[in-house]
Design an enzyme around this catalytic site. Structure first.
Site, PDB file in Angstrom:
ATOM      1  N   ASP A  83       0.977  -5.224  -9.715  1.00 58.03           N
ATOM      2  CA  ASP A  83       0.575  -4.630  -8.442  1.00 58.03           C
ATOM      3  C   ASP A  83       1.701  -4.695  -7.407  1.00 58.03           C
ATOM      4  O   ASP A  83       2.600  -5.535  -7.484  1.00 58.03           O
ATOM      5  CB  ASP A  83      -0.632  -5.366  -7.869  1.00 58.03           C
ATOM      6  CG  ASP A  83      -1.936  -4.983  -8.543  1.00 58.03           C
ATOM      7  OD1 ASP A  83      -1.896  -4.335  -9.599  1.00 58.03           O
ATOM      8  OD2 ASP A  83      -3.001  -5.371  -8.014  1.00 58.03           O
ATOM      9  N   HIS A 134      -2.372   2.401  -5.935  1.00 58.36           N
ATOM     10  CA  HIS A 134      -2.761   1.148  -5.263  1.00 58.36           C
ATOM     11  C   HIS A 134      -2.785   1.336  -3.749  1.00 58.36           C
ATOM     12  O   HIS A 134      -2.537   0.381  -3.001  1.00 58.36           O
ATOM     13  CB  HIS A 134      -1.780   0.044  -5.653  1.00 58.36           C
ATOM     14  CG  HIS A 134      -2.271  -1.352  -5.405  1.00 58.36           C
ATOM     15  ND1 HIS A 134      -3.539  -1.780  -5.740  1.00 58.36           N
ATOM     16  CD2 HIS A 134      -1.639  -2.448  -4.868  1.00 58.36           C
ATOM     17  CE1 HIS A 134      -3.682  -3.058  -5.413  1.00 58.36           C
ATOM     18  NE2 HIS A 134      -2.545  -3.485  -4.866  1.00 58.36           N
ATOM     19  N   HIS A 138      -1.705  -0.546   1.438  1.00 58.95           N
ATOM     20  CA  HIS A 138      -2.330  -1.808   1.035  1.00 58.95           C
ATOM     21  C   HIS A 138      -3.294  -2.361   2.090  1.00 58.95           C
ATOM     22  O   HIS A 138      -3.260  -3.547   2.431  1.00 58.95           O
ATOM     23  CB  HIS A 138      -1.248  -2.852   0.713  1.00 58.95           C
ATOM     24  CG  HIS A 138      -1.703  -3.923  -0.224  1.00 58.95           C
ATOM     25  ND1 HIS A 138      -2.392  -5.029   0.193  1.00 58.95           N
ATOM     26  CD2 HIS A 138      -1.568  -4.063  -1.561  1.00 58.95           C
ATOM     27  CE1 HIS A 138      -2.659  -5.820  -0.833  1.00 58.95           C
ATOM     28  NE2 HIS A 138      -2.157  -5.247  -1.926  1.00 58.95           N
ATOM     29  N   HIS A 228       2.288  -9.375 -10.090  1.00 58.70           N
ATOM     30  CA  HIS A 228       2.831  -8.603  -8.975  1.00 58.70           C
ATOM     31  C   HIS A 228       4.339  -8.424  -9.122  1.00 58.70           C
ATOM     32  O   HIS A 228       5.049  -9.390  -9.419  1.00 58.70           O
ATOM     33  CB  HIS A 228       2.519  -9.293  -7.644  1.00 58.70           C
ATOM     34  CG  HIS A 228       1.059  -9.363  -7.347  1.00 58.70           C
ATOM     35  ND1 HIS A 228       0.226 -10.291  -7.943  1.00 58.70           N
ATOM     36  CD2 HIS A 228       0.273  -8.605  -6.532  1.00 58.70           C
ATOM     37  CE1 HIS A 228      -1.016 -10.105  -7.502  1.00 58.70           C
ATOM     38  NE2 HIS A 228      -1.009  -9.095  -6.653  1.00 58.70           N
TER      39      HIS A 228
END
Length: 272
Positions: A83, A134, A138, A228
């Protein structure tokens, strides 16, 4: 995305920018944002999620599909996901490790980072990995309206298509905060919501050994492992270090990936 939707998104996205920076780097707990993600124990599932491997989740074919937490490909199969990238250092290093072991992974990218590092996003796609959406900045999606959620997702998809020529078919909500509005937008846009079942909390930089231990303790057939490779930052990262440093994640993957491969696991990707 139409001009109207793009204009609708800009002010909310700007207001969310500073909060998104903290959330994407794992500091949400101290900023009133997402907070620490819940550590899901292997095999745990709810009626609104993808369920455990082999378990049917199609009781109501007309219902909106909740996020997928497991892959149901074959015995000894799992999915590796990353991510918040692309990141200027970790993404390239992870591509090297993945290539070394012949592993295909899924990278859930932040649109603002793709805008800053388009060559890295292109490298991910050219290496045969899957790019998932994504969001653009964010944000915590349960703080946004449905039009704002749609704008976050559509803006990211448009850029990923423009940079890589590939349209994302998978979506992961920041922090795993899937709301009914988010799931509805995903269904309308043809995106499969994807969560995870193994979270080593690498975003908190607990140490490479800790990340390795958590993954090896929890990963099993069907797992979707969360890692990540980036972080949303206000500008370009001039050097390593700070909350956006993902060197611990890279070191951990270098250690646990060959051990999983040697144990007989193979790697797949979530299906749209």
């Amino acid at each position: 995305m139409t001009v109207h939707r793009g204009q609708l998104a800009r002010r909310p996205l700007l207001r969310a920018a500073t909060l998104a920076f903290a959330t994407a780097c794992g500091a949400g707990a101290t900023v009133g944002a997402a907070g620490p993600r819940p550590r899901r124990s292997p095999g745990a599932e709810t009626a609104t999620t993808g369920g455990a491997p082999g378990e049917s989740t199609d009781a109501d074919p007309g219902a909106l599909s909740g996020p997928q937490e497991y892959v149901d490909a074959a015995p000894m199969a799992m999915a590796l996901t990353f991510d918040d990238g692309p990141g200027p250092y970790a993404t390239a290093e992870l591509l090297t490790v993945l290539r070394q072991y012949g592993v295909t992974a899924t990278f859930f990218v932040i649109g603002a980072n793709v805008e800053k590092y388009p060559r890295l996003a292109r490298r991910v796609a050219e290496a045969g990995h899957v790019l998932g959406n994504h969001t653009w900045s964010h944000p915590r999606l349960d703080d946004l309206s449905e039009p704002q959620i749609r704008a976050e997702i559509e803006r990211t998809t448009e850029l990923v298509v423009g940079v890589t020529g590939r349209r994302p078919t998978l979506f992961r909500a920041p922090g795993g905060h899937f709301t009914p509005a988010t799931v509805a937008v995903c269904a309308d846009l043809g995106l499969r919501p994807v969560s995870w079942s193994v979270d080593p909390e690498d975003w908190s930089n607990p140490g490479a050994d800790v990340i390795v231990d958590r993954v090896l303790a929890e990963a099993r057939t069907g797992s979707i492992v969360l890692n990540h490779d980036g972080c949303l930052t206000p500008g370009f990262l001039p050097a390593r270090g700070g909350p956006a440093d993902r060197s611990q994640t890279v070191a951990a993957v270098r250690h646990y990936l060959p051990r999983l491969v040697d144990a007989g696991y193979r790697f797949t990707v979530p299906t749209a």
